[in-house]
Design a protein around this motif. Structure first.
Motif, PDB file in Angstrom:
ATOM      1  N   MET A   1      16.641  11.960  19.895  1.00 20.32           N
ATOM      2  CA  MET A   1      17.218  13.247  19.483  1.00 20.32           C
ATOM      3  C   MET A   1      18.554  13.448  20.201  1.00 20.32           C
ATOM      4  O   MET A   1      18.665  13.240  21.394  1.00 20.32           O
ATOM      5  N   ASN A   2      19.571  13.838  19.432  1.00 17.28           N
ATOM      6  CA  ASN A   2      20.908  14.077  19.996  1.00 17.28           C
ATOM      7  C   ASN A   2      21.126  15.570  20.187  1.00 17.28           C
ATOM      8  O   ASN A   2      21.005  16.332  19.227  1.00 17.28           O
ATOM      9  N   ILE A   3      21.469  15.956  21.412  1.00 16.09           N
ATOM     10  CA  ILE A   3      21.640  17.385  21.708  1.00 16.09           C
ATOM     11  C   ILE A   3      23.056  17.630  22.218  1.00 16.09           C
ATOM     12  O   ILE A   3      23.511  16.978  23.166  1.00 16.09           O
ATOM     13  N   LEU A  34      16.261  11.118  24.626  1.00 10.02           N
ATOM     14  CA  LEU A  34      17.160  12.231  24.319  1.00 10.02           C
ATOM     15  C   LEU A  34      18.568  11.785  24.680  1.00 10.02           C
ATOM     16  O   LEU A  34      18.767  11.136  25.710  1.00 10.02           O
ATOM     17  N   ALA A  35      19.540  12.131  23.843  1.00  8.26           N
ATOM     18  CA  ALA A  35      20.943  11.834  24.180  1.00  8.26           C
ATOM     19  C   ALA A  35      21.684  13.165  24.267  1.00  8.26           C
ATOM     20  O   ALA A  35      21.535  14.017  23.385  1.00  8.26           O
ATOM     21  N   PHE A  36      22.432  13.327  25.345  1.00  8.37           N
ATOM     22  CA  PHE A  36      23.149  14.586  25.555  1.00  8.37           C
ATOM     23  C   PHE A  36      24.643  14.353  25.439  1.00  8.37           C
ATOM     24  O   PHE A  36      25.162  13.362  25.947  1.00  8.37           O
ATOM     25  N   ASP A  65      21.257  16.965  16.417  1.00 10.65           N
ATOM     26  CA  ASP A  65      19.940  17.463  15.998  1.00 10.65           C
ATOM     27  C   ASP A  65      19.721  18.894  16.484  1.00 10.65           C
ATOM     28  O   ASP A  65      18.949  19.652  15.883  1.00 10.65           O
ATOM     29  N   ALA A  66      20.367  19.257  17.594  1.00 12.71           N
ATOM     30  CA  ALA A  66      20.211  20.609  18.133  1.00 12.71           C
ATOM     31  C   ALA A  66      21.371  20.881  19.084  1.00 12.71           C
ATOM     32  O   ALA A  66      22.043  19.955  19.550  1.00 12.71           O
ATOM     33  N   VAL A  67      21.569  22.168  19.351  1.00 13.77           N
ATOM     34  CA  VAL A  67      22.642  22.594  20.255  1.00 13.77           C
ATOM     35  C   VAL A  67      22.011  23.462  21.331  1.00 13.77           C
ATOM     36  O   VAL A  67      21.130  24.280  21.039  1.00 13.77           O
ATOM     37  N   PHE A  68      22.467  23.250  22.573  1.00 14.28           N
ATOM     38  CA  PHE A  68      22.014  24.113  23.672  1.00 14.28           C
ATOM     39  C   PHE A  68      23.236  24.801  24.261  1.00 14.28           C
ATOM     40  O   PHE A  68      24.239  24.148  24.556  1.00 14.28           O
ATOM     41  N   VAL A  69      23.131  26.116  24.460  1.00 18.35           N
ATOM     42  CA  VAL A  69      24.247  26.890  25.033  1.00 18.35           C
ATOM     43  C   VAL A  69      23.760  27.610  26.283  1.00 18.35           C
ATOM     44  O   VAL A  69      22.638  28.146  26.306  1.00 18.35           O
ATOM     45  N   GLY A 304       9.598  19.676  16.673  1.00 21.12           N
ATOM     46  CA  GLY A 304       8.287  19.056  16.510  1.00 21.12           C
ATOM     47  C   GLY A 304       7.766  18.312  17.729  1.00 21.12           C
ATOM     48  O   GLY A 304       6.747  17.630  17.650  1.00 21.12           O
ATOM     49  N   TRP A 305       8.458  18.431  18.869  1.00 19.30           N
ATOM     50  CA  TRP A 305       7.968  17.793  20.095  1.00 19.30           C
ATOM     51  C   TRP A 305       6.986  18.757  20.785  1.00 19.30           C
ATOM     52  O   TRP A 305       7.312  19.377  21.811  1.00 19.30           O
ATOM     53  N   MET A 306       5.805  18.893  20.224  1.00 24.57           N
ATOM     54  CA  MET A 306       4.887  19.933  20.667  1.00 24.57           C
ATOM     55  C   MET A 306       4.362  19.692  22.082  1.00 24.57           C
ATOM     56  O   MET A 306       4.310  20.605  22.895  1.00 24.57           O
TER      57      MET A 306
END
Ligand code: NAD
Ligand code: IPM
Ligand code: MN
Length: 348
Positions: A1-3, A34-36, A65-69, A304-306
């Motif tokens: 997953m790329n973040i 995970l790739a940041f 795949d997602a963004v973190f702020v 979905g990473w429960m």
């Protein structure tokens, strides 16, 4: 997953470092990848370059795949222009219409409401996130004079209201919940919020298994304080949702505890703590990283990473119970040490 990681301003940078630390530990412990990629967009970046978000910025974010702020806001940018482009701009451009803000008390000790514990404070707020008073329709005429006129319009569309209310009911149904409460101000906003009334009744009729209730927003905040246990799911507009989720944060022990997701189901979504950049706390290793770390858990859950998400939540709970936390919630640790404690509490 790329973040994509946007630490932003003030304490946003410090809490983001802890969220990434915990995600890296999850990656090791669960053997997943995970790739940041860190993006520098912030007040500093804007003041140096004149750029809030580059021309291809929203497209770039869509490629992850997602963004973190972390947080955006700096006293050197008084008109908040960079936050408008980076944060609100992404909500609009990526059409992140669901602002999901869980309000879950982890420990009775942290709740400012007399006699209330985790069983009484456990609900989700769904804030409409792409319209309302946030759309920037309006302007100022004769600004700076005694004749100044300032207009900012509230936009409510059938599509926008319908999709957030439907999302709230679907959430209730998939979680086995039985109640959804909608809050508006339709007694005064007799046009804009009449649409919320109409759509809420229309959607509620399709969920006969779920009890639908309505409160005017002024009554809602009163009931939240007096009887929070009656709520399971609250759905409301953009501005009211902003306000009631700071109240919800207070129920959980303060702004440092509250998590959020800005979501378009099935598309690249953005996760961030509810709090801002708290300039007075910035650079002092004082900020509570739990809201940010819990937002990282929401990110994983949404993808979905429960198991991984649940492991972070359990690690947060353990750190809170063992008081391996920052000063705002009764501990003695700094931001970075509180992040270490949560990372260390993850399953080996
Ligand atoms: P804020 O959330 O930054 O801080 C208000 C107060 O809450 C702080 O003084 C502190 O006492 C407490 N607090 C907040 N986060 C905390 C944490 N992690 N740990 C411990 N205590 C914490 O709100 P504000 O002071 O109204 O706004 C400051 C700046 O942040 C403004 O520029 C504002 O526009 C911006 N802001 C940004 C976001 C965002 O990026 N999502 C959200 C809210 C505010
Ligand atoms: C939030 C913040 C933002 C909002 C600000 C920074 C524009 O308060 O995410 O809760 O009002 O949405
Ligand atoms: Mn807010």
């Amino acid at each position: 997953m790329n973040i994509a990681i946007i630490p932003g301003d003030g304490i946003g940078r410090e809490v983001t470092a802890e969220a990434v630390k915990v995600l890296r530990t999850v990656q090791e412990r669960f053997g997943k990848t995970l790739a940041f990629e860190t993006l520098p967009w912030s007040a500093d970046h804007f003041l140096q370059s004149g750029i809030t978000i580059p021309a291809n910025g929203y497209d770039l974010l869509r490629s992850f795949d997602a963004v973190f702020v972390g947080a955006l806001g700096d006293p050197r940018v008084p008109d908040n222009r960079h936050a408008r482009d980076i944060l609100l701009g992404t909500r609009f451009e990526l059409d992140l219409y669901v602002n999901y803000r869980p309000v879950r008390l982890l420990d009775e000790r942290l709740c400012p409401l007399k006699g209330r514990g985790p069983a009484d404070v456990n609900f989700a707020v769904f804030r409409e996130n792409t319209e309302g008073l946030y759309v920037g329709v309006g302007g100022r005429f004769k600004a700076g004079t005694e004749d100044e006129v300032a207009i900012q319009e509230e936009l409510n569309t059938y599509k926008g209201v319908h999709r957030i209310i439907r999302h709230a009911f679907e959430f209730a149904r998939t979680r086995g919940l039985t109640k959804v409460c909608m809050a508006d101000k339709s007694n005064a906003m007799t046009d804009g919020h009449a649409l919320w009334q109409r759509v809420f009744k229309e959607v509620a009729a399709r969920y006969p298994d779920i009890a639908s209730t309505h409160y005017y927003i002024d009554a809602l905040v009163m009931y939240m304080v007096l009887d929070p246990g009656q709520f399971q799911v609250i759905v409301t507009n953009n501005l009211f949702g902003d306000i009631v989720t700071d109240l919800g944060a207070a129920f959980q022990g303060g702004l440092g505890m509250a998590a959020s997701g800005n979501i378009h189901p099935g598309r690249t979504s953005l996760f961030e703590p509810v709090h801002g950049s708290a300039p007075k706390f910035a650079g002092r290793n004082l900020a509570n990283p739990i809201g940010a770390i819990a937002s990282a858990a929401l990110l994983l859950e949404t993808r979905g990473w429960m198991d991984e998400s649940a492991a972070i939540d359990a690690a947060i709970l353990k750190a809170v119970h063992e008081r391996q936390v920052t000063q705002d919630i009764g501990g003695t640790l700094g931001t970075s040490q509180a992040g270490d404690a949560i990372a260390a509490a993850l399953p080996v």
